[in-house]
Structures are given as C-alpha cells and as structure tokens.
Write a protein that holds these residues in place. Structure first.
Motif, PDB file in Angstrom:
ATOM      1  N   MET A  39       1.647   4.837 -18.338  1.00 60.52           N
ATOM      2  CA  MET A  39       1.786   4.551 -19.770  1.00 60.52           C
ATOM      3  C   MET A  39       2.899   3.535 -19.994  1.00 60.52           C
ATOM      4  N   SER A  40       2.851   2.867 -21.144  1.00 62.92           N
ATOM      5  CA  SER A  40       3.928   1.949 -21.525  1.00 62.92           C
ATOM      6  C   SER A  40       3.602   1.337 -22.876  1.00 62.92           C
ATOM      7  N   ALA A  41       4.532   0.556 -23.397  1.00 69.05           N
ATOM      8  CA  ALA A  41       4.273  -0.222 -24.606  1.00 69.05           C
ATOM      9  C   ALA A  41       3.420  -1.435 -24.214  1.00 69.05           C
ATOM     10  N   PRO A  42       2.739  -2.077 -25.190  1.00 70.84           N
ATOM     11  CA  PRO A  42       1.981  -3.285 -24.842  1.00 70.84           C
ATOM     12  C   PRO A  42       2.936  -4.372 -24.341  1.00 70.84           C
ATOM     13  N   GLY A  43       2.512  -5.098 -23.314  1.00 67.53           N
ATOM     14  CA  GLY A  43       3.309  -6.237 -22.857  1.00 67.53           C
ATOM     15  C   GLY A  43       4.444  -5.904 -21.912  1.00 67.53           C
ATOM     16  N   SER A  44       4.482  -4.671 -21.399  1.00 66.72           N
ATOM     17  CA  SER A  44       5.588  -4.289 -20.517  1.00 66.72           C
ATOM     18  C   SER A  44       5.327  -4.717 -19.071  1.00 66.72           C
ATOM     19  N   GLY A  45       4.100  -5.177 -18.794  1.00 65.53           N
ATOM     20  CA  GLY A  45       3.790  -5.627 -17.433  1.00 65.53           C
ATOM     21  C   GLY A  45       3.063  -4.579 -16.606  1.00 65.53           C
ATOM     22  N   LYS A  46       2.314  -3.703 -17.254  1.00 62.80           N
ATOM     23  CA  LYS A  46       1.575  -2.661 -16.516  1.00 62.80           C
ATOM     24  C   LYS A  46       0.601  -3.274 -15.517  1.00 62.80           C
ATOM     25  N   THR A  47      -0.202  -4.232 -15.991  1.00 63.84           N
ATOM     26  CA  THR A  47      -1.265  -4.766 -15.138  1.00 63.84           C
ATOM     27  C   THR A  47      -0.672  -5.547 -13.960  1.00 63.84           C
ATOM     28  N   THR A  48       0.349  -6.368 -14.223  1.00 59.64           N
ATOM     29  CA  THR A  48       1.000  -7.129 -13.142  1.00 59.64           C
ATOM     30  C   THR A  48       1.627  -6.173 -12.129  1.00 59.64           C
ATOM     31  N   THR A  49       2.298  -5.144 -12.607  1.00 60.74           N
ATOM     32  CA  THR A  49       2.905  -4.158 -11.710  1.00 60.74           C
ATOM     33  C   THR A  49       1.835  -3.485 -10.853  1.00 60.74           C
ATOM     34  N   LEU A  50       0.713  -3.154 -11.508  1.00 61.61           N
ATOM     35  CA  LEU A  50      -0.370  -2.493 -10.780  1.00 61.61           C
ATOM     36  C   LEU A  50      -0.922  -3.378  -9.674  1.00 61.61           C
ATOM     37  N   ILE A  51      -1.141  -4.647  -9.991  1.00 64.33           N
ATOM     38  CA  ILE A  51      -1.713  -5.575  -8.996  1.00 64.33           C
ATOM     39  C   ILE A  51      -0.798  -5.638  -7.774  1.00 64.33           C
ATOM     40  N   LYS A  52       0.513  -5.789  -8.013  1.00 63.50           N
ATOM     41  CA  LYS A  52       1.464  -5.881  -6.888  1.00 63.50           C
ATOM     42  C   LYS A  52       1.471  -4.567  -6.091  1.00 63.50           C
ATOM     43  N   THR A  53       1.451  -3.453  -6.807  1.00 62.13           N
ATOM     44  CA  THR A  53       1.504  -2.149  -6.144  1.00 62.13           C
ATOM     45  C   THR A  53       0.248  -1.910  -5.317  1.00 62.13           C
ATOM     46  N   ILE A  54      -0.903  -2.225  -5.912  1.00 64.16           N
ATOM     47  CA  ILE A  54      -2.182  -1.995  -5.223  1.00 64.16           C
ATOM     48  C   ILE A  54      -2.254  -2.857  -3.958  1.00 64.16           C
ATOM     49  N   ASN A  55      -1.794  -4.102  -4.057  1.00 61.52           N
ATOM     50  CA  ASN A  55      -1.850  -4.972  -2.875  1.00 61.52           C
ATOM     51  C   ASN A  55      -0.961  -4.461  -1.747  1.00 61.52           C
ATOM     52  N   LEU A  56       0.100  -3.730  -2.092  1.00 64.22           N
ATOM     53  CA  LEU A  56       0.947  -3.134  -1.055  1.00 64.22           C
ATOM     54  C   LEU A  56       0.300  -1.896  -0.430  1.00 64.22           C
ATOM     55  N   LEU A  57      -0.557  -1.228  -1.221  1.00 64.12           N
ATOM     56  CA  LEU A  57      -1.080   0.077  -0.778  1.00 64.12           C
ATOM     57  C   LEU A  57      -2.532   0.061  -0.313  1.00 64.12           C
ATOM     58  N   LYS A  58      -3.252  -1.031  -0.577  1.00 65.10           N
ATOM     59  CA  LYS A  58      -4.707  -0.948  -0.403  1.00 65.10           C
ATOM     60  C   LYS A  58      -5.163  -0.811   1.051  1.00 65.10           C
ATOM     61  N   ASP A  59      -4.276  -1.137   2.008  1.00 67.23           N
ATOM     62  CA  ASP A  59      -4.643  -0.919   3.414  1.00 67.23           C
ATOM     63  C   ASP A  59      -4.420   0.533   3.826  1.00 67.23           C
ATOM     64  N   LYS A  60      -3.580   1.232   3.053  1.00 68.42           N
ATOM     65  CA  LYS A  60      -3.247   2.615   3.419  1.00 68.42           C
ATOM     66  C   LYS A  60      -4.073   3.628   2.639  1.00 68.42           C
ATOM     67  N   LEU A  61      -4.484   3.260   1.424  1.00 72.48           N
ATOM     68  CA  LEU A  61      -5.194   4.204   0.557  1.00 72.48           C
ATOM     69  C   LEU A  61      -6.417   3.531  -0.048  1.00 72.48           C
ATOM     70  N   ARG A  62      -7.429   4.360  -0.333  1.00 68.36           N
ATOM     71  CA  ARG A  62      -8.548   3.826  -1.126  1.00 68.36           C
ATOM     72  C   ARG A  62      -8.229   4.075  -2.589  1.00 68.36           C
ATOM     73  N   ILE A  63      -8.169   2.991  -3.353  1.00 64.45           N
ATOM     74  CA  ILE A  63      -7.668   3.058  -4.726  1.00 64.45           C
ATOM     75  C   ILE A  63      -8.744   2.597  -5.714  1.00 64.45           C
ATOM     76  N   ALA A  64      -8.773   3.230  -6.869  1.00 61.49           N
ATOM     77  CA  ALA A  64      -9.616   2.765  -7.974  1.00 61.49           C
ATOM     78  C   ALA A  64      -8.768   2.770  -9.242  1.00 61.49           C
ATOM     79  N   VAL A  65      -9.135   1.909 -10.185  1.00 62.81           N
ATOM     80  CA  VAL A  65      -8.345   1.787 -11.410  1.00 62.81           C
ATOM     81  C   VAL A  65      -9.240   1.960 -12.632  1.00 62.81           C
ATOM     82  N   MET A  66      -8.715   2.672 -13.634  1.00 61.68           N
ATOM     83  CA  MET A  66      -9.385   2.754 -14.942  1.00 61.68           C
ATOM     84  C   MET A  66      -8.452   2.116 -15.960  1.00 61.68           C
TER      85      MET A  66
END
Lengths: 223, 116
Positions: A39-66
C-alpha cells in the motif's frame, strides 16, 4: 401498535470481510502461496520499487503481481514489460480499496501453479486500504520522502497495520527537509514492531534489503 | 472517500438480514458510528441516498446515525478521558500507554421495518 418493527442486527460492517480475509489467508498458506499487500499514497513509487524488487527475486521465486487501480492497465503492462512475470490488472470501479472478496477474484484470474509469491499493489491511498483486510500474509507500505516524515502521525491506522515500511526516494531527502530518524520514531509510536527500510527505487539503493526481507518471509511461510 | 464502499457493505448485510427475517421493505437502518472511526457521517448518508434508492428493499429508506463518543483509557493510572480532546497522551498522568475503549465502531445497530 407501533408503526415500525425494529430488528436488532448489532454487527460490525467489517466483520464479514475479516472472516473472508482469514479464510483466504489460510487457503493461501495451505497452497504455499505468500500474498503481500503493498500500500501507499499515489506517486510514491510502488510500481518502480516492485520492478526492481522482482528483478532481484525472479530467479529465486516464482512471482505474480496484481495491480489494483480505479481505472487503466498502465501498471500491469509496465510490470509485465519490465520483468516478464505474470501480472493482472484489477479495476475497483471507483472503490478506493480492495477487500478480501475482490482479492480472491483477482487471484482466480492468475495461474497460481508453482507460484511462491503474489504481490498485490493496492489502490494508491493511505486511508481506506488500511481498513480492509485483503487476506494477505503481510502488509507493506511505501512512504516517499516528498510526502514528509510526519505522515505516521497523520495516517496512524496505515502505519499500525503494516509489518514493513519502505521509505522511498531517499536520494532527494535533503531537498525536502525529510528527517529519517524522526520518521522512524513516529512509525515506532504507531507500531513498535514495524521494520523500516530506506531505499531509492530509481538508483536501486537499499532495494536489496527489501528483497531480502521478502525472500525470508516467503521461505518462512513454506517451512 | 471510503464511505461508498462502506455503504455497499451495509446494503449487503442488510439484504441478508432482511432475507433471514422475511422482510420485504425497510424504512430505516440505524448505524453506530464511532467518533474516531474515520467515517464521515454526512458522506455516509449522501452515499446511502444514492446507493439505497437503487435497491427495491431500501428505496427511500433513511440511514440514521448514532454517534459514539470516543473514550480512551490509561493503562498506567487507569483513568478514562475524551480521545478527541487529548489524543494518545493521558491528561491525568501524562502517560502514552493508553488504549481506545470505544469510538471505533462502524456497526449496523438495527433495521426498522414498516408495520402494515
């Protein structure tokens, strides 16, 4: 005889959602799927943070996003293009939050076979999403520096329901007189157990700490 | 602006209660709303008018709101005080070790059904 008959109900409006959320949490646990409500306020960078986080984790975990938004599918498309993982866009149709039933419908639209981690990006809002349990294993929120270090005082419920608070856009802290220590102190007043992780999603600084926290969370659920 | 979402929840619960009690028509729904529940009563009644009138069961029905004053208790000195006036700090002993006793309610108290 009275003109009206009174039928007593005496029921919290949130009671049914809490039951749905608890049932969903248990089902996901049984299936070995870890759901994070972000959760967050609009414009806090949720999507950018998610992209960076997922790219760090996607070799270790199978991830899906809603991705939950009032309208459009820009976030779901952005996530898919930048990470290649499965993502789905949920429209709340004007509602300011997701509840457990809507979360369940979103999960039904994903292929959960072999998925370890589902991240729900809730509607950008610091008030309503805090009140509605989605059935997630953990709640996380992103507070960005331009919003100010006093937000935990102004939106107490949001900070009290979150297990982790990510503080984004740390690179611009000097321009906004953002006091990280004060912010941590205010968060602790609302929730002494909340973990605070300062990051800069743009440069990637600190994102590893958040990814590591998430990885440990998922592994703990599985054991 | 979560009042509309809350109104949808109220309508869902009231419809279930009406079905259980074989009620065809509801003239009023009475809510208990806590002073610090973050629900704005005026928004709730506005949303109610818009949404309830779309339901045959609830068309024209009134949403009555019972405000519950918020009371906080201090765990150190045991005294109670008004939450809105003093917040989380006890005015009697200055402690911050306090908890909300009441005032967070968003609860359907009862429904009124016309007798005919």
């Amino acid at each position: 005889m009275d003109k009206v008959r009174v039928i007593e109900i005496k029921k919290s409006v949130f009671a049914e959602n809490e039951q749905d959320a608890n049932a969903l949490r248990q089902e996901l646990k049984d299936r070995g799927v870890y759901l994070l409500n972000l959760m967050s306020a609009p414009g806090s960078g949720k999507t950018t943070t998610l992209i960076k986080t997922i790219n760090l984790l996607k070799d270790k975990l199978r991830i899906a996003v809603m991705e939950a938004d009032i309208d459009s599918d820009v976030d779901a498309v952005k996530i898919k293009e930048a990470t290649g993982i499965q993502s789905i866009q949920l429209h709340t149709g004007g509602m300011c939050h997701l509840d457990a039933e809507m979360t369940r419908q979103g999960l039904d639209g994903l292929d959960l076979d072999g998925v370890d981690l589902v991240i729900l990006e809730n509607v950008g809002n610091l008030v309503c999403p805090a009140e509605f349990d989605t059935g997630a294993a953990r709640n996380a929120m992103i507070l960005s520096v331009p919003e100010g270090h006093d937000k935990p005082l102004k939106y107490p419920l949001m900070f009290s329901v979150c297990d982790v608070v990510v503080i984004n856009k740390m690179d611009v802290a000097p321009y906004f007189d953002f006091d990280l220590e004060k912010c941590k102190e205010y968060i602790a007043m609302r929730n002494p157990n909340a973990k605070v992780i300062p990051i800069c999603a743009k440069t990637g600084e600190g994102v590893e700490a958040f990814a590591q926290w998430l990885l440990e969370q998922v592994q703990t659920l599985k054991h | 602006m979560h009042e509309l979402g809350i109104v949808f929840y109220i309508i869902r619960d009231v419809k279930a209660a009406a079905a259980e009690n074989s009620v065809q028509r509801i003239s009023a729904v009475v809510m208990n709303i806590g002073e610090v529940s973050t629900v704005v009563p005026e928004y709730l009644t506005d949303c109610w008018r818009w949404a309830a009138d779309k339901e045959p069961l609830l068309k024209g029905s009134e949403l009555k709101i019972n405000m519950i004053p918020a009371v906080t208790q201090c765990q150190d000195c045991g005294q109670e005080y008004e939450t809105v006036k003093y917040g989380k700090t006890c005015p009697h002993c200055g402690s911050g070790n306090t908890f909300l006793l009441k005032g967070n309610e968003v609860e359907i108290k009862e429904i009124e059904v016309p007798n005919n």
